[in-house]
Write a protein that holds these residues in place. Structure first.
Motif, short mmCIF file in Angstrom:
data_model
loop_
_atom_site.label_atom_id
_atom_site.label_comp_id
_atom_site.label_asym_id
_atom_site.label_seq_id
_atom_site.Cartn_x
_atom_site.Cartn_y
_atom_site.Cartn_z
N GLU A 211 0.86 -1.19 0.00
CA GLU A 211 0.00 0.00 0.00
C GLU A 211 0.89 1.24 0.00
O GLU A 211 1.81 1.36 0.83
N VAL A 212 0.64 2.16 -0.93
CA VAL A 212 1.45 3.38 -1.07
C VAL A 212 0.54 4.59 -0.96
O VAL A 212 -0.47 4.68 -1.68
N ARG A 213 0.87 5.54 -0.08
CA ARG A 213 0.06 6.74 0.07
C ARG A 213 0.97 7.93 0.42
O ARG A 213 2.08 7.76 0.92
N TRP A 214 0.45 9.15 0.14
CA TRP A 214 1.18 10.38 0.42
C TRP A 214 0.56 11.08 1.62
O TRP A 214 -0.67 11.14 1.76
N LEU A 215 1.40 11.62 2.49
CA LEU A 215 0.98 12.52 3.56
C LEU A 215 1.42 13.92 3.16
O LEU A 215 2.62 14.21 3.11
N THR A 216 0.45 14.80 2.88
CA THR A 216 0.77 16.12 2.33
C THR A 216 0.58 17.25 3.33
O THR A 216 0.68 18.42 2.98
N ASP A 217 0.28 16.91 4.58
CA ASP A 217 0.18 17.89 5.67
C ASP A 217 -0.77 19.04 5.31
O ASP A 217 -1.91 18.82 4.96
N ALA A 218 -0.24 20.29 5.38
CA ALA A 218 -1.10 21.46 5.22
C ALA A 218 -1.35 21.86 3.77
O ALA A 218 -2.05 22.84 3.52
N LEU A 219 -0.84 21.12 2.82
CA LEU A 219 -1.02 21.52 1.42
C LEU A 219 -2.47 21.35 0.96
O LEU A 219 -2.92 22.06 0.06
N SER B 234 1.59 8.84 -7.62
CA SER B 234 2.13 10.08 -8.17
C SER B 234 1.54 11.29 -7.46
O SER B 234 0.36 11.28 -7.07
N LEU B 235 2.35 12.34 -7.32
CA LEU B 235 1.95 13.57 -6.66
C LEU B 235 1.94 14.70 -7.68
O LEU B 235 2.95 14.96 -8.34
N PHE B 236 0.77 15.38 -7.82
CA PHE B 236 0.61 16.44 -8.80
C PHE B 236 0.28 17.76 -8.11
O PHE B 236 -0.26 17.79 -7.00
N GLY B 237 0.59 18.86 -8.80
CA GLY B 237 0.24 20.18 -8.29
C GLY B 237 0.73 21.26 -9.24
O GLY B 237 1.42 20.99 -10.23
N VAL B 238 0.36 22.52 -8.95
CA VAL B 238 0.81 23.66 -9.75
C VAL B 238 2.13 24.16 -9.17
O VAL B 238 2.20 24.48 -7.97
N PRO B 239 3.20 24.24 -9.96
CA PRO B 239 4.52 24.60 -9.45
C PRO B 239 4.67 26.10 -9.21
O PRO B 239 5.13 26.85 -10.08
N THR B 240 4.28 26.56 -8.05
CA THR B 240 4.37 27.97 -7.68
C THR B 240 5.48 28.16 -6.65
O THR B 240 5.97 27.21 -6.04
N ARG B 241 5.83 29.43 -6.43
CA ARG B 241 6.86 29.72 -5.43
C ARG B 241 6.37 29.40 -4.02
O ARG B 241 7.16 29.05 -3.15
N LYS B 242 5.07 29.53 -3.78
CA LYS B 242 4.52 29.27 -2.44
C LYS B 242 4.62 27.80 -2.05
O LYS B 242 4.76 27.46 -0.88
N ILE B 243 4.50 26.92 -3.06
CA ILE B 243 4.55 25.49 -2.76
C ILE B 243 5.97 24.96 -2.69
O ILE B 243 6.22 23.88 -2.15
N ASN B 244 6.89 25.75 -3.19
CA ASN B 244 8.30 25.34 -3.18
C ASN B 244 8.81 25.20 -1.75
O ASN B 244 8.58 26.05 -0.90
N GLY B 245 9.52 24.11 -1.48
CA GLY B 245 10.12 23.89 -0.17
C GLY B 245 9.25 23.13 0.80
O GLY B 245 9.72 22.79 1.89
N HIS B 246 7.99 22.85 0.47
CA HIS B 246 7.11 22.09 1.37
C HIS B 246 7.55 20.64 1.42
O HIS B 246 7.88 20.04 0.40
N GLN B 247 7.54 20.07 2.61
CA GLN B 247 7.93 18.66 2.78
C GLN B 247 6.70 17.77 2.89
O GLN B 247 5.74 18.10 3.60
N VAL B 248 6.74 16.66 2.17
CA VAL B 248 5.67 15.66 2.21
C VAL B 248 6.31 14.31 2.51
O VAL B 248 7.54 14.18 2.51
N GLN B 249 5.48 13.30 2.77
CA GLN B 249 5.99 11.96 3.05
C GLN B 249 5.24 10.93 2.23
O GLN B 249 4.02 11.02 2.07
N CYS B 250 5.98 9.96 1.72
CA CYS B 250 5.39 8.80 1.06
C CYS B 250 5.47 7.64 2.06
O CYS B 250 6.56 7.29 2.54
N VAL B 251 4.32 7.05 2.38
CA VAL B 251 4.25 5.98 3.37
C VAL B 251 3.93 4.67 2.65
O VAL B 251 2.95 4.58 1.91
N ILE B 252 4.76 3.65 2.90
CA ILE B 252 4.60 2.34 2.26
C ILE B 252 4.37 1.30 3.35
O ILE B 252 5.14 1.22 4.31
N SER B 253 3.33 0.50 3.21
CA SER B 253 2.99 -0.51 4.21
C SER B 253 2.52 -1.78 3.51
O SER B 253 2.22 -1.78 2.31
N GLY B 254 2.45 -2.87 4.27
CA GLY B 254 1.99 -4.14 3.72
C GLY B 254 2.45 -5.31 4.55
O GLY B 254 3.29 -5.18 5.45
#
Length: 337
Positions: free
Chosen positions: A169-177, A200-220
């Motif tokens: 199982e693969v999922r993204w934790l995107t916090d406050a985004l 896959s992680l998609f979004g609009v590449p703006t300066r505000k989103i630059n530098g945000h940290q996310v996590q990919c969580v893998i379980s099974g």
């Protein structure tokens, strides 16, 4: 008399049924990790019949037909049938009616059904079936898609759990985004029973989103614990203050003594004709480059200084003479003659 015969018959049927239940068992070997060691248990108890042989059969991914591959006898011990495989080791005890095998370095080709057969006298053959199911941990990774600054949605990164069994199982934790990003997931299953899952992680590449940290969580089930891969969203752009300027000149041998490079500045330490030529400055980063050129032409240093000094002295002499004639009135008398 007939009643006694019928009673004996029914008791005999019950006895055979109980023997069947005792000797025909199903042991599921689940949880063996690829490359690990599997124990195939096989034993019978509370039976006084003579044991003459233990036979092992298997039906696996590599051998889809149920064939004998090991026999165990009191005098000859373990014997391989149709090819030796030293990964198998007999760890049971024949006298105790224990036919347990140990299989080391388990591979996907070994997955399947194993059957242990006891040859007993006078009751006959008794079987125990052992399915072997493997766990294959995935190879995990996060790949940056190197997005550049823009206004349209693009792929930021992909998180992959490759070759797992069962599927991870693969999922993204995107916090406050929040809704600034979205995710997708797809899986590919292979003939060997493993599965690759990609999120896959998609979004609009703006300066505000630059530098945000996310996590990919893998379980099974194939992982002893969840695996978390941290990823920082990087939005790449070309800016004037992010370039490194490199100067080039020909001939290069003069650079050490006559040319000095200080950051993006090029200093010509002595203006001589030896430095004549084309100088090029290249400013670049991973996403673009810019070029600038400067042509330098210097005449001979000695001649240039001499002529300049001569012209200065000549100007001073001419000026002094003109001033002297003007003050003395000689210009006026000269033109009145």
């Amino acid at each position: 008399m007939n009643v006694i015969v019928k009673l004996v018959f029914y008791l005999t049927q019950i006895w055979f049924f109980l023997c069947f239940m005792l000797f025909t068992a199903l042991h599921v070997i689940d949880g063996t990790v690829l490359g690990g060691t599997a124990i195939l248990p096989c034993h019978v108890t509370n039976i006084n019949d003579d044991l003459t042989q233990i036979t092992w059969q298997r039906k696996t991914r590599e051998n889809p037909h149920n064939d004998n591959f090991i026999t165990i006898q009191p005098r000859n011990g373990l014997q391989f049938v149709n090819g030796r495989d030293d990964r198998f080791k007999y760890i049971g005890n024949f006298n105790n009616r224990n036919g347990t095998l140990q299989l080391s370095n388990v591979a996907l080709k070994d997955e399947g059904s194993y059957t242990c057969i006891f040859t007993l006298f006078p009751s006959g053959n008794q079987k125990i079936e052992i399915p072997l199911n493997l766990l294959v941990p995935p190879f995990t990774s996060v790949m940056d898609n190197l997005p550049t600054l823009g206004t349209e949605e693009v792929l930021f990164a992909t998180c992959t759990a490759a070759g797992s069994k069962p599927p991870a199982e693969v999922r993204w934790l995107t916090d406050a985004l929040g809704d600034k990003v979205r995710t997708t997931k797809n899986s590919t299953q292979y003939d060997n029973g493993t599965t690759t899952t990609v999120s896959s992680l998609f979004g609009v590449p703006t300066r505000k989103i630059n530098g945000h940290q996310v996590q990919c969580v893998i379980s099974g089930d194939s992982l002893s614990a969840e695996e978390t891969l941290a990823f920082t969203i990087q939005v790449y752009s070309i800016s004037e203050d992010s370039f490194e300027c490199v100067t080039e000149a020909n001939p290069n041998s003069l650079l050490e003594s006559a040319v000095k490079v200080d950051g993006a500045n090029l200093q010509l330490l002595s203006l001589t004709s030896d430095l004549n030529g084309l100088y090029q400055c290249e400013a670049s980063n991973a996403y673009g480059s810019k070029h600038g050129q400067l042509y330098v032409h210097v005449t001979s240093g000695t001649c240039r200084v001499a002529w300049a000094l001569f012209l200065v002295l000549l100007s001073l002499n001419v000026g002094a003479a003109a001033w002297y004639f003007y003050k003395s009135g000689r210009f006026k008398r000269y033109f009145e003659q």
